[in-house]
Design a protein around this motif. Structure first.
Motif, PDB file in Angstrom:
ATOM      1  N   GLU A  14     -10.350-106.854   4.942  1.00 14.51           N
ATOM      2  CA  GLU A  14      -9.531-107.312   3.808  1.00 14.51           C
ATOM      3  C   GLU A  14      -8.201-106.564   3.774  1.00 14.51           C
ATOM      4  O   GLU A  14      -7.155-107.154   3.470  1.00 14.51           O
ATOM      5  N   LYS A  15      -8.241-105.273   4.088  1.00 21.69           N
ATOM      6  CA  LYS A  15      -7.016-104.478   4.069  1.00 21.69           C
ATOM      7  C   LYS A  15      -6.012-104.952   5.116  1.00 21.69           C
ATOM      8  O   LYS A  15      -4.800-104.898   4.877  1.00 21.69           O
ATOM      9  N   VAL A  16      -6.476-105.448   6.231  1.00 27.95           N
ATOM     10  CA  VAL A  16      -5.562-105.946   7.272  1.00 27.95           C
ATOM     11  C   VAL A  16      -4.750-107.121   6.732  1.00 27.95           C
ATOM     12  O   VAL A  16      -3.525-107.181   6.901  1.00 27.95           O
ATOM     13  N   GLU A  17      -5.420-108.048   6.064  1.00 22.53           N
ATOM     14  CA  GLU A  17      -4.732-109.214   5.488  1.00 22.53           C
ATOM     15  C   GLU A  17      -3.776-108.801   4.368  1.00 22.53           C
ATOM     16  O   GLU A  17      -2.647-109.309   4.285  1.00 22.53           O
ATOM     17  N   ILE A  18      -4.236-107.888   3.530  1.00 17.65           N
ATOM     18  CA  ILE A  18      -3.411-107.442   2.404  1.00 17.65           C
ATOM     19  C   ILE A  18      -2.161-106.731   2.919  1.00 17.65           C
ATOM     20  O   ILE A  18      -1.047-106.959   2.420  1.00 17.65           O
ATOM     21  N   LYS A  19      -2.334-105.881   3.915  1.00 15.93           N
ATOM     22  CA  LYS A  19      -1.202-105.163   4.494  1.00 15.93           C
ATOM     23  C   LYS A  19      -0.190-106.128   5.102  1.00 15.93           C
ATOM     24  O   LYS A  19       1.023-105.977   4.904  1.00 15.93           O
ATOM     25  N   ALA A  20      -0.666-107.128   5.816  1.00 18.21           N
ATOM     26  CA  ALA A  20       0.234-108.121   6.424  1.00 18.21           C
ATOM     27  C   ALA A  20       1.029-108.859   5.354  1.00 18.21           C
ATOM     28  O   ALA A  20       2.240-109.087   5.506  1.00 18.21           O
ATOM     29  N   LYS A  21       0.359-109.220   4.258  1.00 17.12           N
ATOM     30  CA  LYS A  21       1.026-109.925   3.160  1.00 17.12           C
ATOM     31  C   LYS A  21       2.080-109.026   2.509  1.00 17.12           C
ATOM     32  O   LYS A  21       3.194-109.467   2.224  1.00 17.12           O
ATOM     33  N   ALA A  22       1.757-107.752   2.301  1.00 20.01           N
ATOM     34  CA  ALA A  22       2.706-106.814   1.694  1.00 20.01           C
ATOM     35  C   ALA A  22       3.929-106.632   2.590  1.00 20.01           C
ATOM     36  O   ALA A  22       5.067-106.628   2.107  1.00 20.01           O
TER      37      ALA A  22
END
Length: 191
Positions: free
Chosen positions: A112-120
């Protein structure tokens, strides 16, 4: 014209009116035509200056929105990191079948953190793009403002030329008008 028959106007208006009624000299006609044309161009450049300033403000606002959205994503990322840390701590404390549950939770938080980081990061890039567009619009606004000022000075000098009939001032008037047109062209070309 007022109700008492009094009419108040400036010297430029008087000269133009006189030229129309009495055929005036060629200098008056030249100055009147120049003033009309350059004032029209100045009005257009003034409008464009205002439009670019408004755009710069809108773009800056969009950048702020994207920065806020990015900050929210980074906060979400941090929350997931905290949950992952708690799951890692729990994995060390518990035994048996619960260990598999916490191991799965750790892996889920990591993905989940990978997706969130990419979005940020994407939102931060978009914010930077909006900032750049705002800066470009402000630069263009400053050019339009400079052009409008030069044209206004040219129109003011035109009135002085009509009053003094000085040829050297006429050259200055045309020069200032030309400077205004050049700077206005630079603004239109984003230079």
């Amino acid at each position: 014209m007022s109700s008492n028959g009094f009419h108040v106007h400036g010297p430029h208006d008087h000269e133009v009116e006189h030229a129309v009624k009495h055929g005036g000299d060629s200098l008056t006609a030249q100055i009147a035509m120049f003033t009309a044309v350059i004032a029209t161009v100045g009005a257009i450049l003034g409008y464009m200056g205002g439009a670019t300033q408004a755009n710069a403000g809108l773009y800056k606002n969009n950048a702020a929105i994207k920065k806020t959205e990015a900050a929210n994503q980074w906060n979400y990322y941090q929350a997931k990191s905290n949950k992952q840390n708690l799951a890692e701590l729990s994995l060390e404390i518990v035994s048996g079948s619960r260990r598999e549950f916490y191991q799965n939770e750790i892996e889920r938080y990591k993905s989940e953190k990978v997706e969130i980081k990419a979005k940020a990061e994407q939102l931060e890039t978009e914010a930077g793009d909006w900032e750049g567009r705002s800066d470009q619009q402000m630069h263009q606004h400053h050019r339009y403002a400079q052009a409008t000022t030069a044209i206004q000075v040219s129109v003011a000098i035109a009135a002085i030329v009509l009053l003094t009939r000085r040829n050297w001032l006429k050259t200055v008037m045309y020069g200032m008008g030309g400077v205004g047109l050049v700077i206005g062209g630079m603004a239109a070309l984003h230079i």
